[in-house]
Design a protein around this motif. Structure first.
Motif, PDB file in Angstrom:
ATOM      1  N   THR A  20       0.808  -1.217   0.000  1.00 33.56           N
ATOM      2  CA  THR A  20       0.000   0.000   0.000  1.00 33.56           C
ATOM      3  C   THR A  20       0.847   1.277   0.000  1.00 33.56           C
ATOM      4  O   THR A  20       0.289   2.377   0.019  1.00 33.56           O
ATOM      5  CB  THR A  20      -0.919   0.024   1.233  1.00 33.56           C
ATOM      6  OG1 THR A  20      -0.110  -0.051   2.423  1.00 33.56           O
ATOM      7  CG2 THR A  20      -1.897  -1.139   1.201  1.00 33.56           C
ATOM      8  N   ASP A  22       3.220   4.417  -1.227  1.00 29.25           N
ATOM      9  CA  ASP A  22       3.070   5.308  -2.381  1.00 29.25           C
ATOM     10  C   ASP A  22       3.908   4.842  -3.561  1.00 29.25           C
ATOM     11  O   ASP A  22       3.454   4.876  -4.710  1.00 29.25           O
ATOM     12  CB  ASP A  22       3.477   6.732  -1.994  1.00 29.25           C
ATOM     13  CG  ASP A  22       2.667   7.264  -0.841  1.00 29.25           C
ATOM     14  OD1 ASP A  22       1.549   7.739  -1.086  1.00 29.25           O
ATOM     15  OD2 ASP A  22       3.152   7.195   0.312  1.00 29.25           O
ATOM     16  N   GLN A 122      -3.879   7.266 -12.097  1.00 23.78           N
ATOM     17  CA  GLN A 122      -3.931   6.847 -10.704  1.00 23.78           C
ATOM     18  C   GLN A 122      -2.890   5.758 -10.419  1.00 23.78           C
ATOM     19  O   GLN A 122      -2.580   5.495  -9.259  1.00 23.78           O
ATOM     20  CB  GLN A 122      -5.329   6.326 -10.350  1.00 23.78           C
ATOM     21  CG  GLN A 122      -6.399   7.410 -10.348  1.00 23.78           C
ATOM     22  CD  GLN A 122      -6.752   7.877 -11.756  1.00 23.78           C
ATOM     23  OE1 GLN A 122      -7.180   7.072 -12.591  1.00 23.78           O
ATOM     24  NE2 GLN A 122      -6.575   9.157 -12.019  1.00 23.78           N
ATOM     25  N   SER A 147      -5.785  12.049  -8.827  1.00 20.50           N
ATOM     26  CA  SER A 147      -7.031  11.272  -8.827  1.00 20.50           C
ATOM     27  C   SER A 147      -8.239  12.187  -8.705  1.00 20.50           C
ATOM     28  O   SER A 147      -8.344  12.964  -7.748  1.00 20.50           O
ATOM     29  CB  SER A 147      -7.037  10.263  -7.673  1.00 20.50           C
ATOM     30  OG  SER A 147      -8.239   9.525  -7.689  1.00 20.50           O
ATOM     31  N   LYS A 150     -11.917  10.207  -4.970  1.00 13.58           N
ATOM     32  CA  LYS A 150     -11.282   9.924  -3.685  1.00 13.58           C
ATOM     33  C   LYS A 150     -11.190   8.435  -3.385  1.00 13.58           C
ATOM     34  O   LYS A 150     -10.414   8.010  -2.530  1.00 13.58           O
ATOM     35  CB  LYS A 150     -12.032  10.647  -2.559  1.00 13.58           C
ATOM     36  CG  LYS A 150     -11.861  12.157  -2.599  1.00 13.58           C
ATOM     37  CD  LYS A 150     -12.538  12.822  -1.407  1.00 13.58           C
ATOM     38  CE  LYS A 150     -12.332  14.329  -1.442  1.00 13.58           C
ATOM     39  NZ  LYS A 150     -12.970  15.013  -0.281  1.00 13.58           N
ATOM     40  N   SER A 153      -6.888   5.724  -5.003  1.00 12.48           N
ATOM     41  CA  SER A 153      -5.602   6.216  -4.529  1.00 12.48           C
ATOM     42  C   SER A 153      -4.591   6.203  -5.674  1.00 12.48           C
ATOM     43  O   SER A 153      -4.807   5.549  -6.703  1.00 12.48           O
ATOM     44  CB  SER A 153      -5.102   5.344  -3.374  1.00 12.48           C
ATOM     45  OG  SER A 153      -6.004   5.407  -2.282  1.00 12.48           O
ATOM     46  N   CYS A 154      -3.493   6.907  -5.487  1.00 14.28           N
ATOM     47  CA  CYS A 154      -2.457   6.981  -6.525  1.00 14.28           C
ATOM     48  C   CYS A 154      -1.230   6.174  -6.112  1.00 14.28           C
ATOM     49  O   CYS A 154      -0.763   6.283  -4.971  1.00 14.28           O
ATOM     50  CB  CYS A 154      -2.067   8.433  -6.770  1.00 14.28           C
ATOM     51  SG  CYS A 154      -3.374   9.432  -7.504  1.00 14.28           S
ATOM     52  N   TYR A 155      -0.718   5.392  -7.059  1.00 14.14           N
ATOM     53  CA  TYR A 155       0.419   4.532  -6.771  1.00 14.14           C
ATOM     54  C   TYR A 155       1.455   4.607  -7.885  1.00 14.14           C
ATOM     55  O   TYR A 155       1.114   4.674  -9.064  1.00 14.14           O
ATOM     56  CB  TYR A 155      -0.037   3.074  -6.621  1.00 14.14           C
ATOM     57  CG  TYR A 155      -0.967   2.838  -5.459  1.00 14.14           C
ATOM     58  CD1 TYR A 155      -0.478   2.740  -4.159  1.00 14.14           C
ATOM     59  CD2 TYR A 155      -2.339   2.714  -5.664  1.00 14.14           C
ATOM     60  CE1 TYR A 155      -1.343   2.523  -3.096  1.00 14.14           C
ATOM     61  CE2 TYR A 155      -3.207   2.502  -4.605  1.00 14.14           C
ATOM     62  CZ  TYR A 155      -2.699   2.404  -3.317  1.00 14.14           C
ATOM     63  OH  TYR A 155      -3.551   2.194  -2.261  1.00 14.14           O
TER      64      TYR A 155
END
Length: 441
Positions: A20, A22, A122, A147, A150, A153-155
């Motif tokens: 999870t 970043d 994203q 993004s 909401k 999430s951005c990865y």
């Protein structure tokens, strides 16, 4: 009768897919299942990204031909995940039933990354991150992570075998390639960068295939890198000085090289005012040994910046060697770089123009006499290790050396090879020594 399992992750792949943080880098040794893992991760499976019509993913490799293997793999996997998914050949993109998209892209040259300016994703992944000698493409792409939803999430995700030092520094990777986690506090928001190492032994799908036995037959450096996942023996496949730098490492000539006050310190320059400027500090011993004791490189700085930085160092200078363009007069000032440096008290010699290939041949000949300070010349060492030939995408043949961040330090070393015979320790300092009159004839 149950349906056969199309793909099942290994434990290490599962660890990567469930991460999870970043930014996550997955890989290290060869055979750990990196490419399959990043293709699956691009679906945003952990948060059902591909089911969200606003989800956009971008998967990058260095060149377009390298994408073909990934595209072929997705043709097998993605329709099984979403039977309504379709691949748009013209766009090199998958469109899922929900309207979500996964786009393939490439950045053969750093400026290619600007094609994504103004776009938002994203999820962004780079397969074989080690093929990028600098952080420029990776860092720019992180700015494309935005993004509108909401729930998305951005990865940032990447895979690679042991590669350039900038990757080690960004993810806090040790020479031995152990797992690592870097945390950054940016205005109260904690960003996390994680490295998940994988090894051939983690991939049960390659057991009994003979792949391990083939890796064991590689030369020591490649074996340590690809089988053991070590990051301190990294070689760029098309590196110009790969063999020479490997010998330097094997001989232990990257080590502390203290300044010898009994020797003159000469400087060799690669000029670049709207680009990188590189300065090598070298002492030449009476036995011809080249003591590379320091290195200075910066970008878009005026000439006096470098002169001030040099004057602040405790060296007794000899000659500054600059390339042929240092004799050209600037159209605004009417003065050449040589003239400006001499006005600042420097002793300057302009080197003649030479063919790059001939200069590389000369450079190969001096490596065996060169010692590099392991701390002060890190930037030069990195440049010499990553300075590489271009590769023809169709034939695989090497072309001319690539002009990138590594080429500036490598060019300066090429000039060093041209002028090292002119380096002497004959006079001392910028003024003649005044001896007292002892009344002795």
């Amino acid at each position: 009768m149950s349906e056969p399992i199309l793909w099942q992750p290994t434990d290490k792949q599962s660890e990567f897919l469930s991460a999870t943080e970043d930014e996550v880098l997955f890989g290290g040794a060869a055979g750990g299942g990196k490419s399959d893992a990043i293709v699956i991760d691009a679906l945003g499976a952990a948060f059902d990204g591909w089911k969200n019509p606003r989800y956009r993913a971008l998967l990058i490799r260095r060149s377009f031909p390298q994408l073909r293997e990934l595209i072929d793999r997705t043709r097998v996997i993605y329709p099984a995940v979403d039977p309504g998914a379709s691949f748009k050949e013209a766009d090199k993109a998958w469109e899922f039933s929900s309207g979500a998209k996964m786009i393939f892209g490439f950045c053969e040259r750093d400026p290619d990354v600007y094609q994504y300016q103004g776009q938002e994703f994203q999820w962004i992944g780079i397969d074989e991150l080690g093929h990028f000698p600098t952080a420029f493409v990776y860092e720019y792409l992180t700015s494309r992570l935005r993004s509108p939803d909401k729930s998305l999430s951005c990865y940032m995700r990447a895979t690679c075998n042991p590669g350039p030092k900038w990757i080690m520094q960004r993810f806090g990777i040790t020479k031995g390639g152990q797992a690592s986690l870097v945390q950054l506090d940016v205005e109260g928001r904690i960003f996390k960068r994680r490295f998940i190492p994988s090894f051939l032994s983690d991939n049960r799908h390659l057991e009994g295939t003979g792949y391990r036995e083939r890796l064991l037959q590689l030369p020591d450096a490649e074996r340590q890198m690809l089988l053991e996942g070590r990051w301190d023996v990294y070689d760029v496949p098309s590196a110009v000085y790969k063999d020479e730098m490997r010998q330097v490492r094997d001989d232990g000539r990257i080590r502390p090289v203290p300044h010898d006050p009994m020797l003159k310190t000469h400087t060799v320059w690669d000029l670049g005012f709207a680009d990188y400027m590189s300065v090598i500090f070298v002492q030449r011993g009476p036995d011809g040994v080249l003591r590379v004791i320091d290195y200075l490189q910066d970008n878009r700085k005026p000439l006096d910046y470098y002169i001030r930085a040099m004057n602040a160092k405790p060296y007794n200078y000899g000659t500054d060697f600059i390339p042929h363009d240092g004799a050209s007069k600037h159209f605004l000032t009417g003065k050449s770089t040589k003239e400006v440096m001499e006005a600042m008290g420097r002793n300057v010699i302009v080197l003649p123009r030479t063919d790059v290939d001939e200069g590389i041949k000369l450079a190969r000949m001096v490596f065996s006499r060169a010692y590099f300070d392991d701390r002060k010349t890190e930037g030069l060492i990195e440049a010499l290790q990553t300075y590489k030939y271009g590769v023809n995408g169709k034939t695989g043949a090497y072309t001319q050396p690539v002009h990138d961040d590594a080429s500036h330090g490598a060019d300066a070393f090429r000039y060093l090879a041209m002028c090292e015979g002119q380096m002497n320790n004959g006079d001392w300092g910028s003024q003649k020594l005044t001896y007292p009159d002892m009344g002795i004839i």
